[in-house]
Design a protein around this motif. Structure first.
Motif, PDB file in Angstrom:
ATOM      1  N   PRO A 256     -13.115   5.218  -6.955  1.00 13.40           N
ATOM      2  CA  PRO A 256     -13.111   5.570  -5.528  1.00 13.40           C
ATOM      3  C   PRO A 256     -11.677   5.637  -5.014  1.00 13.40           C
ATOM      4  N   ARG A 257     -11.409   6.595  -4.153  1.00 13.01           N
ATOM      5  CA  ARG A 257     -10.075   6.774  -3.596  1.00 13.01           C
ATOM      6  C   ARG A 257      -9.861   5.765  -2.492  1.00 13.01           C
ATOM      7  N   PHE A 258      -8.802   5.017  -2.606  1.00 11.02           N
ATOM      8  CA  PHE A 258      -8.470   3.993  -1.626  1.00 11.02           C
ATOM      9  C   PHE A 258      -7.748   4.614  -0.437  1.00 11.02           C
ATOM     10  N   SER A 259      -6.802   5.498  -0.728  1.00  8.55           N
ATOM     11  CA  SER A 259      -6.097   6.269   0.300  1.00  8.55           C
ATOM     12  C   SER A 259      -5.568   7.531  -0.371  1.00  8.55           C
ATOM     13  N   GLY A 260      -4.754   8.310   0.322  1.00 10.88           N
ATOM     14  CA  GLY A 260      -4.260   9.561  -0.227  1.00 10.88           C
ATOM     15  C   GLY A 260      -3.500   9.412  -1.530  1.00 10.88           C
ATOM     16  N   ASP A 261      -2.698   8.378  -1.675  1.00 14.99           N
ATOM     17  CA  ASP A 261      -1.863   8.201  -2.858  1.00 14.99           C
ATOM     18  C   ASP A 261      -2.254   7.007  -3.717  1.00 14.99           C
ATOM     19  N   ILE A 262      -3.331   6.342  -3.367  1.00 15.43           N
ATOM     20  CA  ILE A 262      -3.744   5.145  -4.121  1.00 15.43           C
ATOM     21  C   ILE A 262      -5.220   5.255  -4.482  1.00 15.43           C
ATOM     22  N   SER A 263      -5.525   4.954  -5.744  1.00 10.09           N
ATOM     23  CA  SER A 263      -6.930   4.920  -6.156  1.00 10.09           C
ATOM     24  C   SER A 263      -7.174   3.657  -6.967  1.00 10.09           C
ATOM     25  N   LYS A 264      -8.394   3.168  -6.894  1.00 11.31           N
ATOM     26  CA  LYS A 264      -8.803   2.004  -7.675  1.00 11.31           C
ATOM     27  C   LYS A 264      -9.689   2.495  -8.808  1.00 11.31           C
ATOM     28  N   HIS A 265      -9.488   1.955  -9.982  1.00 12.46           N
ATOM     29  CA  HIS A 265     -10.270   2.357 -11.149  1.00 12.46           C
ATOM     30  C   HIS A 265     -11.051   1.147 -11.660  1.00 12.46           C
ATOM     31  N   TYR A 266     -12.370   1.291 -11.681  1.00 17.17           N
ATOM     32  CA  TYR A 266     -13.227   0.245 -12.214  1.00 17.17           C
ATOM     33  C   TYR A 266     -13.350   0.480 -13.706  1.00 17.17           C
ATOM     34  N   CYS A 267     -12.951  -0.514 -14.491  1.00 18.51           N
ATOM     35  CA  CYS A 267     -12.814  -0.341 -15.934  1.00 18.51           C
ATOM     36  C   CYS A 267     -13.707  -1.308 -16.704  1.00 18.51           C
ATOM     37  N   ASP A 268     -14.131  -0.843 -17.875  1.00 19.43           N
ATOM     38  CA  ASP A 268     -14.946  -1.652 -18.784  1.00 19.43           C
ATOM     39  C   ASP A 268     -14.297  -1.674 -20.152  1.00 19.43           C
ATOM     40  N   CYS A 269     -14.196  -2.840 -20.754  1.00 19.90           N
ATOM     41  CA  CYS A 269     -13.674  -2.964 -22.109  1.00 19.90           C
ATOM     42  C   CYS A 269     -14.688  -2.365 -23.080  1.00 19.90           C
ATOM     43  N   LEU A 270     -14.197  -1.571 -24.039  1.00 21.48           N
ATOM     44  CA  LEU A 270     -15.089  -0.953 -25.028  1.00 21.48           C
ATOM     45  C   LEU A 270     -15.411  -1.887 -26.181  1.00 21.48           C
ATOM     46  N   ASN A 271     -14.756  -3.021 -26.241  1.00 18.40           N
ATOM     47  CA  ASN A 271     -15.060  -4.026 -27.253  1.00 18.40           C
ATOM     48  C   ASN A 271     -16.279  -4.812 -26.769  1.00 18.40           C
ATOM     49  N   VAL A 272     -17.428  -4.603 -27.413  1.00 19.73           N
ATOM     50  CA  VAL A 272     -18.676  -5.247 -26.957  1.00 19.73           C
ATOM     51  C   VAL A 272     -18.613  -6.760 -27.052  1.00 19.73           C
ATOM     52  N   GLU A 273     -17.775  -7.282 -27.918  1.00 23.39           N
ATOM     53  CA  GLU A 273     -17.641  -8.738 -28.036  1.00 23.39           C
ATOM     54  C   GLU A 273     -16.839  -9.322 -26.872  1.00 23.39           C
ATOM     55  N   CYS A 274     -16.033  -8.493 -26.245  1.00 23.70           N
ATOM     56  CA  CYS A 274     -15.227  -8.944 -25.101  1.00 23.70           C
ATOM     57  C   CYS A 274     -16.012  -8.776 -23.794  1.00 23.70           C
ATOM     58  N   GLY A 275     -16.391  -7.531 -23.484  1.00 18.95           N
ATOM     59  CA  GLY A 275     -17.174  -7.261 -22.282  1.00 18.95           C
ATOM     60  C   GLY A 275     -16.442  -7.419 -20.960  1.00 18.95           C
ATOM     61  N   HIS A 276     -15.124  -7.499 -21.003  1.00 21.67           N
ATOM     62  CA  HIS A 276     -14.340  -7.684 -19.793  1.00 21.67           C
ATOM     63  C   HIS A 276     -14.477  -6.477 -18.868  1.00 21.67           C
ATOM     64  N   ARG A 277     -14.571  -6.721 -17.582  1.00 24.72           N
ATOM     65  CA  ARG A 277     -14.564  -5.669 -16.558  1.00 24.72           C
ATOM     66  C   ARG A 277     -13.454  -6.008 -15.585  1.00 24.72           C
ATOM     67  N   TRP A 278     -12.739  -4.970 -15.132  1.00 21.16           N
ATOM     68  CA  TRP A 278     -11.630  -5.198 -14.226  1.00 21.16           C
ATOM     69  C   TRP A 278     -11.401  -3.997 -13.328  1.00 21.16           C
ATOM     70  N   VAL A 279     -10.577  -4.202 -12.326  1.00 19.82           N
ATOM     71  CA  VAL A 279     -10.195  -3.130 -11.424  1.00 19.82           C
ATOM     72  C   VAL A 279      -8.691  -2.920 -11.572  1.00 19.82           C
ATOM     73  N   ALA A 280      -8.305  -1.676 -11.815  1.00 21.35           N
ATOM     74  CA  ALA A 280      -6.894  -1.305 -11.899  1.00 21.35           C
ATOM     75  C   ALA A 280      -6.568  -0.408 -10.709  1.00 21.35           C
ATOM     76  N   THR A 281      -5.359  -0.533 -10.212  1.00 23.85           N
ATOM     77  CA  THR A 281      -4.924   0.286  -9.091  1.00 23.85           C
ATOM     78  C   THR A 281      -3.864   1.267  -9.570  1.00 23.85           C
ATOM     79  N   LEU A 282      -4.032   2.533  -9.193  1.00 22.21           N
ATOM     80  CA  LEU A 282      -3.069   3.572  -9.538  1.00 22.21           C
ATOM     81  C   LEU A 282      -2.483   4.105  -8.246  1.00 22.21           C
ATOM     82  N   ALA A 283      -1.166   4.134  -8.175  1.00 23.15           N
ATOM     83  CA  ALA A 283      -0.495   4.605  -6.959  1.00 23.15           C
ATOM     84  C   ALA A 283       0.551   5.656  -7.313  1.00 23.15           C
ATOM     85  N   TYR A 284       0.665   6.680  -6.459  1.00 27.04           N
ATOM     86  CA  TYR A 284       1.721   7.671  -6.593  1.00 27.04           C
ATOM     87  C   TYR A 284       3.044   6.989  -6.286  1.00 27.04           C
ATOM     88  N   SER A 285       4.031   7.254  -7.127  1.00 23.15           N
ATOM     89  CA  SER A 285       5.333   6.641  -6.913  1.00 23.15           C
ATOM     90  C   SER A 285       6.330   7.632  -6.338  1.00 23.15           C
TER      91      SER A 285
END
Length: 104
Positions: free
Chosen positions: A18-47
């Motif tokens: 989902p787009r947070f603002s014009g230059d910032i987006s949040k990415h909901y991520c899932d680890c592909l290692n089934v033994e780990c299963g970690h989920r996290w949110v990463a933020t990407l911003a235009y620099s």
């Protein structure tokens, strides 16, 4: 864009962005290692810009149109004028027509 799990180092996949603002987006991520299963949110911003675009779309279009034969230019201008609503459409098309006649 590749993402990596900061818990186990495996590749991850972005499941939503989902787009947070014009230059910032949040990415909901899932680890592909089934033994780990970690989920996290990463933020990407235009620099900042490293290289500006060479020309705008309008400039590229005018350059291409100026390479056409005069009769083709006139035909395209007439088609554009027919598409323009209202009495002020000549204010938009006429300057473009004069540019084409001066560049070709």
């Amino acid at each position: 864009m590749r993402v990596y799990c900061n818990a186990c180092g495996s590749k991850g996949k972005i499941s939503g962005s989902p787009r947070f603002s014009g230059d910032i987006s949040k990415h909901y991520c899932d680890c592909l290692n089934v033994e780990c299963g970690h989920r996290w949110v990463a933020t990407l911003a235009y620099s900042h810009t490293l290289r500006k675009p060479t020309t705008s779309v309008d400039q590229r279009l005018l350059e291409r149109l100026s390479q056409l034969p005069k009769d083709s230019q006139v035909r395209l201008i007439e088609q554009l004028e027919a598409m323009q609503p209202g009495p002020d459409h000549h204010q938009v098309i006429a300057p473009q027509l004069s540019l084409l006649h001066h560049t070709a």
